[in-house]
Design a protein around this motif. Structure first.
Motif, PDB file in Angstrom:
ATOM      1  N   PHE A   1      31.399  21.456 -29.468  1.00 19.45           N
ATOM      2  CA  PHE A   1      31.120  22.791 -29.986  1.00 19.45           C
ATOM      3  C   PHE A   1      31.728  22.976 -31.371  1.00 19.45           C
ATOM      4  O   PHE A   1      31.277  23.820 -32.140  1.00 19.45           O
ATOM      5  CB  PHE A   1      31.711  23.865 -29.067  1.00 19.45           C
ATOM      6  CG  PHE A   1      30.956  24.083 -27.781  1.00 19.45           C
ATOM      7  CD1 PHE A   1      29.756  23.452 -27.529  1.00 19.45           C
ATOM      8  CD2 PHE A   1      31.472  24.941 -26.816  1.00 19.45           C
ATOM      9  CE1 PHE A   1      29.069  23.665 -26.342  1.00 19.45           C
ATOM     10  CE2 PHE A   1      30.783  25.164 -25.631  1.00 19.45           C
ATOM     11  CZ  PHE A   1      29.590  24.526 -25.387  1.00 19.45           C
ATOM     12  N   GLU A   2      32.767  22.207 -31.672  1.00 17.62           N
ATOM     13  CA  GLU A   2      33.613  22.504 -32.820  1.00 17.62           C
ATOM     14  C   GLU A   2      33.521  21.439 -33.907  1.00 17.62           C
ATOM     15  O   GLU A   2      33.062  20.331 -33.676  1.00 17.62           O
ATOM     16  CB  GLU A   2      35.074  22.636 -32.360  1.00 17.62           C
ATOM     17  CG  GLU A   2      35.259  23.727 -31.320  1.00 17.62           C
ATOM     18  CD  GLU A   2      36.704  23.884 -30.902  1.00 17.62           C
ATOM     19  OE1 GLU A   2      37.256  24.972 -31.115  1.00 17.62           O
ATOM     20  OE2 GLU A   2      37.268  22.907 -30.375  1.00 17.62           O
TER      21      GLU A   2
ATOM     22  N   PHE B   1      35.016  25.332 -36.718  1.00 19.02           N
ATOM     23  CA  PHE B   1      33.601  25.356 -36.362  1.00 19.02           C
ATOM     24  C   PHE B   1      32.827  24.311 -37.173  1.00 19.02           C
ATOM     25  O   PHE B   1      33.380  23.644 -38.052  1.00 19.02           O
ATOM     26  CB  PHE B   1      33.031  26.762 -36.563  1.00 19.02           C
ATOM     27  CG  PHE B   1      33.592  27.772 -35.603  1.00 19.02           C
ATOM     28  CD1 PHE B   1      33.259  27.740 -34.255  1.00 19.02           C
ATOM     29  CD2 PHE B   1      34.477  28.751 -36.027  1.00 19.02           C
ATOM     30  CE1 PHE B   1      33.783  28.655 -33.356  1.00 19.02           C
ATOM     31  CE2 PHE B   1      35.014  29.679 -35.139  1.00 19.02           C
ATOM     32  CZ  PHE B   1      34.662  29.630 -33.804  1.00 19.02           C
TER      33      PHE B   1
ATOM     34  N   ILE C   1      34.340  32.854 -29.357  1.00 12.60           N
ATOM     35  CA  ILE C   1      33.010  32.250 -29.463  1.00 12.60           C
ATOM     36  C   ILE C   1      32.770  31.259 -28.331  1.00 12.60           C
ATOM     37  O   ILE C   1      31.644  31.124 -27.823  1.00 12.60           O
ATOM     38  CB  ILE C   1      32.835  31.587 -30.838  1.00 12.60           C
ATOM     39  CG1 ILE C   1      32.821  32.652 -31.930  1.00 12.60           C
ATOM     40  CG2 ILE C   1      31.550  30.772 -30.891  1.00 12.60           C
ATOM     41  CD1 ILE C   1      31.662  33.647 -31.844  1.00 12.60           C
ATOM     42  N   PHE C   2      33.809  30.573 -27.886  1.00 10.37           N
ATOM     43  CA  PHE C   2      33.678  29.705 -26.714  1.00 10.37           C
ATOM     44  C   PHE C   2      33.206  30.510 -25.506  1.00 10.37           C
ATOM     45  O   PHE C   2      32.312  30.084 -24.765  1.00 10.37           O
ATOM     46  CB  PHE C   2      35.023  29.032 -26.434  1.00 10.37           C
ATOM     47  CG  PHE C   2      35.016  28.054 -25.284  1.00 10.37           C
ATOM     48  CD1 PHE C   2      33.985  27.151 -25.114  1.00 10.37           C
ATOM     49  CD2 PHE C   2      36.064  28.027 -24.376  1.00 10.37           C
ATOM     50  CE1 PHE C   2      33.986  26.243 -24.062  1.00 10.37           C
ATOM     51  CE2 PHE C   2      36.083  27.126 -23.324  1.00 10.37           C
ATOM     52  CZ  PHE C   2      35.039  26.234 -23.165  1.00 10.37           C
TER      53      PHE C   2
ATOM     54  N   LYS D   1      38.411  31.223 -32.142  1.00 13.95           N
ATOM     55  CA  LYS D   1      37.590  30.162 -31.564  1.00 13.95           C
ATOM     56  C   LYS D   1      37.308  30.402 -30.080  1.00 13.95           C
ATOM     57  O   LYS D   1      36.200  30.136 -29.601  1.00 13.95           O
ATOM     58  CB  LYS D   1      38.222  28.790 -31.805  1.00 13.95           C
ATOM     59  CG  LYS D   1      39.251  28.315 -30.823  1.00 13.95           C
ATOM     60  CD  LYS D   1      39.842  26.978 -31.258  1.00 13.95           C
ATOM     61  CE  LYS D   1      40.502  26.252 -30.094  1.00 13.95           C
ATOM     62  NZ  LYS D   1      39.563  25.381 -29.375  1.00 13.95           N
TER      63      LYS D   1
ATOM     64  N   TYR E   1      28.474  27.097 -37.615  1.00 14.04           N
ATOM     65  CA  TYR E   1      27.764  26.896 -36.355  1.00 14.04           C
ATOM     66  C   TYR E   1      28.759  26.545 -35.260  1.00 14.04           C
ATOM     67  O   TYR E   1      29.809  25.942 -35.516  1.00 14.04           O
ATOM     68  CB  TYR E   1      26.754  25.752 -36.471  1.00 14.04           C
ATOM     69  CG  TYR E   1      25.514  26.076 -37.264  1.00 14.04           C
ATOM     70  CD1 TYR E   1      24.367  26.568 -36.641  1.00 14.04           C
ATOM     71  CD2 TYR E   1      25.481  25.883 -38.639  1.00 14.04           C
ATOM     72  CE1 TYR E   1      23.225  26.860 -37.367  1.00 14.04           C
ATOM     73  CE2 TYR E   1      24.339  26.163 -39.375  1.00 14.04           C
ATOM     74  CZ  TYR E   1      23.210  26.653 -38.733  1.00 14.04           C
ATOM     75  OH  TYR E   1      22.075  26.948 -39.464  1.00 14.04           O
ATOM     76  N   CYS E   2      28.412  26.906 -34.044  1.00 14.60           N
ATOM     77  CA  CYS E   2      29.130  26.432 -32.864  1.00 14.60           C
ATOM     78  C   CYS E   2      28.173  25.525 -32.114  1.00 14.60           C
ATOM     79  O   CYS E   2      27.161  25.986 -31.577  1.00 14.60           O
ATOM     80  CB  CYS E   2      29.579  27.604 -31.989  1.00 14.60           C
ATOM     81  SG  CYS E   2      30.554  27.104 -30.554  1.00 14.60           S
TER      82      CYS E   2
ATOM     83  N   MET F   1      29.521  31.119 -25.747  1.00 16.48           N
ATOM     84  CA  MET F   1      28.737  29.940 -25.369  1.00 16.48           C
ATOM     85  C   MET F   1      28.710  29.746 -23.860  1.00 16.48           C
ATOM     86  O   MET F   1      27.711  29.275 -23.288  1.00 16.48           O
ATOM     87  CB  MET F   1      29.316  28.698 -26.043  1.00 16.48           C
ATOM     88  CG  MET F   1      29.252  28.700 -27.555  1.00 16.48           C
ATOM     89  SD  MET F   1      27.574  28.578 -28.218  1.00 16.48           S
ATOM     90  CE  MET F   1      27.316  26.795 -28.156  1.00 16.48           C
TER      91      MET F   1
ATOM     92  N   GLU G   1      36.288  21.711 -26.677  1.00 18.48           N
ATOM     93  CA  GLU G   1      35.140  22.470 -26.176  1.00 18.48           C
ATOM     94  C   GLU G   1      33.864  21.660 -26.367  1.00 18.48           C
ATOM     95  O   GLU G   1      33.560  21.216 -27.484  1.00 18.48           O
ATOM     96  CB  GLU G   1      35.009  23.804 -26.922  1.00 18.48           C
ATOM     97  CG  GLU G   1      36.237  24.699 -26.809  1.00 18.48           C
ATOM     98  CD  GLU G   1      36.144  25.904 -27.740  1.00 18.48           C
ATOM     99  OE1 GLU G   1      35.089  26.082 -28.390  1.00 18.48           O
ATOM    100  OE2 GLU G   1      37.104  26.667 -27.834  1.00 18.48           O
TER     101      GLU G   1
END
Length: 548
Positions: free
Chosen positions: A284-285, A157, A219-220, A216, A129-130, A223, A273
């Motif tokens: 987020f991480e 993550f 995916i950032f 990473k 998951y993020c 988001m 993040e």
């Protein structure tokens, strides 16, 4: 006939809390027909053992996995693309940063990546998951053909527990083929490297670069498009808290986000993040990705300790003859990195979340040596400097170049921000106003002169100033307004010599300071011209004014 190993996962060997269930479906839905074995949701320890046995890296004297990324030791911003399609076309701030590509190019490169992955002797899959706030978390799947990159993904993550794994259905997938290189001329790309995001297909494809950070950051970026539409501010920042007092730290690479957020008196939320939503700040991480250049146990004991643990991945770090990392050796790159699960930091929040920030910190490493080491900003100044996203670095690519170079990156993370900077700036301003947050600018760069003449600000002074700001010790001191930049600069701070606080007094040549400071002010103004039409008169008025 291919087999699938580890579908129920191996026993968690590093105490990272993962329980690994059978994944829903298989790789056939992506068009991947594996030739070799597929390892699903292995624990980091098992992945590291596989990485070593496969020759992807070696263990340091302390048990960290040491790997190399080859030619590309950092991100490849000129090779990042977004598919221009109807669902996102109007949302993207297209230009030099957010570069478009067409669906045909994506599909052609995706087909090549799928064929390449299908032919490998092994594939490694992580369902993760993020986002630590599971009401807003993005379920993702990362498919790698290197065990060490899969370890990186697992480190970085959020690792689901058994219940979360049972509910996991990936909404975005990363197809990662770092050893597959494009033919730039044939494929219509800029180089052998490519990172392409397709929001409609909910996929990222990566090829031609072994630099793990691309995983990473892709995916950032995702988001950063999804969350603002929900009223949530995505942020390139670190964050920590006392439980009742939360702070966030914006800054570009090398300004101190990771270092300053790892504070023994405050629990770490995360180092890079975050989102700021209705419940406060959330990471987020599930891990950290620290720069390791010149790392020392004395200055950064928490981060230093992670480099001596099995489960950490060290990128491009040189080992001495005894297998001990030499963090001062930059023969491979200055961008040496370490990724580790956030659990390796003892002083952290248990849920990677915090309240609404009382303090918003903008970090800059000013190699010109003219910005005050700490300043308090008005709301308009905060918006101006958030959009500016300034730091400075020393040119090191050409022999004889010693002049510092200004770097401006909107929102302190422009390469990862698909929308116009004004969208993020408005969200920040609204949230700061709603929750009464105070903004500070902290210069972790040079004092007493520019790079080559002055000295880097001592970290003990920076920590003292930061702690004073966060603890309220600067609320009652006197301030002087900087005539050029308009900042409120404290005249005293516990644990810091008063002369350090006023940068002009640290220079032996006041006129040289004035000339350099005016030059930097003009750089700010030149950079901000592209944003003037989209901000309020108050924000435009926060621009610095050169002093004759």
């Amino acid at each position: 006939m291919n087999s699938q190993k580890g579908q129920r996962g191996a026993a968690e060997t590093l105490g990272m809390g993962g329980v690994h269930g059978t994944p829903s479906g298989d790789l056939g839905k992506y068009g991947i027909t594996p030739s070799g074995e597929v390892y699903w949701n292995l624990a980091a320890g098992d992945l590291i053992n596989l990485a070593v046995s496969r020759g992807e890296g070696k263990l340091s004297a302390h048990g960290a996995l040491v790997t190399e990324t080859g030619e590309r030791t950092g991100r490849s911003p000129n090779d990042k693309f977004i598919v221009d399609e109807a669902t996102v076309s109007d949302d993207i701030n297209w230009g030099d940063v957010n570069v478009s590509t067409d669906l045909g190019t994506f599909e052609r490169m995706r087909a090549k990546v799928v064929d390449y992955l299908s032919a490998q002797d092994a594939l490694f899959v992580q369902d993760l998951y993020c986002g630590a706030d599971f009401s807003e978390a993005l379920p993702i799947r990362v498919i790698n053909h290197n065990a060490w990159h899969n370890t990186f993904a697992r480190n970085m993550f959020i690792r689901p527990d058994e219940e979360q794994m049972a509910d996991h259905t990936p909404e975005f997938t990363v197809l990662h083929a770092p050893h597959f290189e494009a033919d730039a001329e044939v494929d219509g790309l800029n180089s052998q490297c490519f990172v392409i995001v397709n929001y409609a297909a909910k996929e990222v494809i990566i090829g031609g670069t072994r630099y793990a950070g691309e995983i990473k950051k892709s995916i950032f970026s995702v988001m950063n498009l999804i969350l603002p539409k929900k009223g949530i501010l995505p942020m390139h920042c670190s964050a920590n808290t006392t439980g009742e007092n939360t702070a966030i730290f914006f800054g570009l690479s090398g300004t101190g986000k990771t270092t300053l957020s790892a504070d023994p008196k405050r629990a770490l939320i995360g180092d890079d993040e975050h989102g700021w939503g209705s419940n406060g700040v959330f990471n987020f991480e599930g891990g950290c990705y620290a720069k390791l250049i010149d790392l020392s146990e004395e200055d950064e004991p928490a981060i230093f300790g992670t480099t001596r643990r099995f489960g950490t991945v060290l990128e491009n770090v040189v080992l001495d003859s005894e297998g001990v990392p030499d963090f001062h050796n930059t023969s491979k790159t200055q961008n040496t990195r370490g990724s580790y699960p956030i659990e390796f930091i003892d002083n952290r929040t248990g849920d990677s979340k915090g309240g609404h920030p009382q303090n918003v910190i903008f970090l800059t490493c000013d190699a010109f040596g003219v910005l005050p080491p700490i300043s308090r900003l008005t709301p308009s100044q905060a918006a101006y400097h958030f959009i500016s996203g300034y730091t400075a670095k020393v040119a090191g690519t050409e022999i004889g170049v010693k002049e510092p170079q200004a770097t401006f990156s909107a929102c302190f993370g422009e390469p990862f921000m698909p929308m116009h900077p004004g969208v993020y700036a408005d969200l920040l301003s609204d949230k700061m106003a709603e929750h009464g947050s105070t903004a500070w600018l902290i210069n972790t760069g040079w004092s007493g002169g520019a790079y080559g003449e002055g000295n880097r600000m001592k970290i003990k002074y920076t920590r003292a100033m930061l702690n004073a700001a966060l603890d309220g010790d600067l609320d009652a001191v006197d301030y002087i307004t900087d005539g050029r930049f308009g900042f409120e600069v404290p005249t005293s701070c516990p644990g810091v010599p008063s002369e350090v606080l006023q940068p002009r007094t640290t220079w032996t040549d006041g006129e040289a300071y004035d000339a350099t400071a005016n030059k930097l002010a003009e750089m700010f103004n030149d950079n901000f011209k592209r944003y003037e039409a989209g901000v309020s008169p108050a924000v435009n008025a926060a621009a610095p004014a050169p002093v004759e």
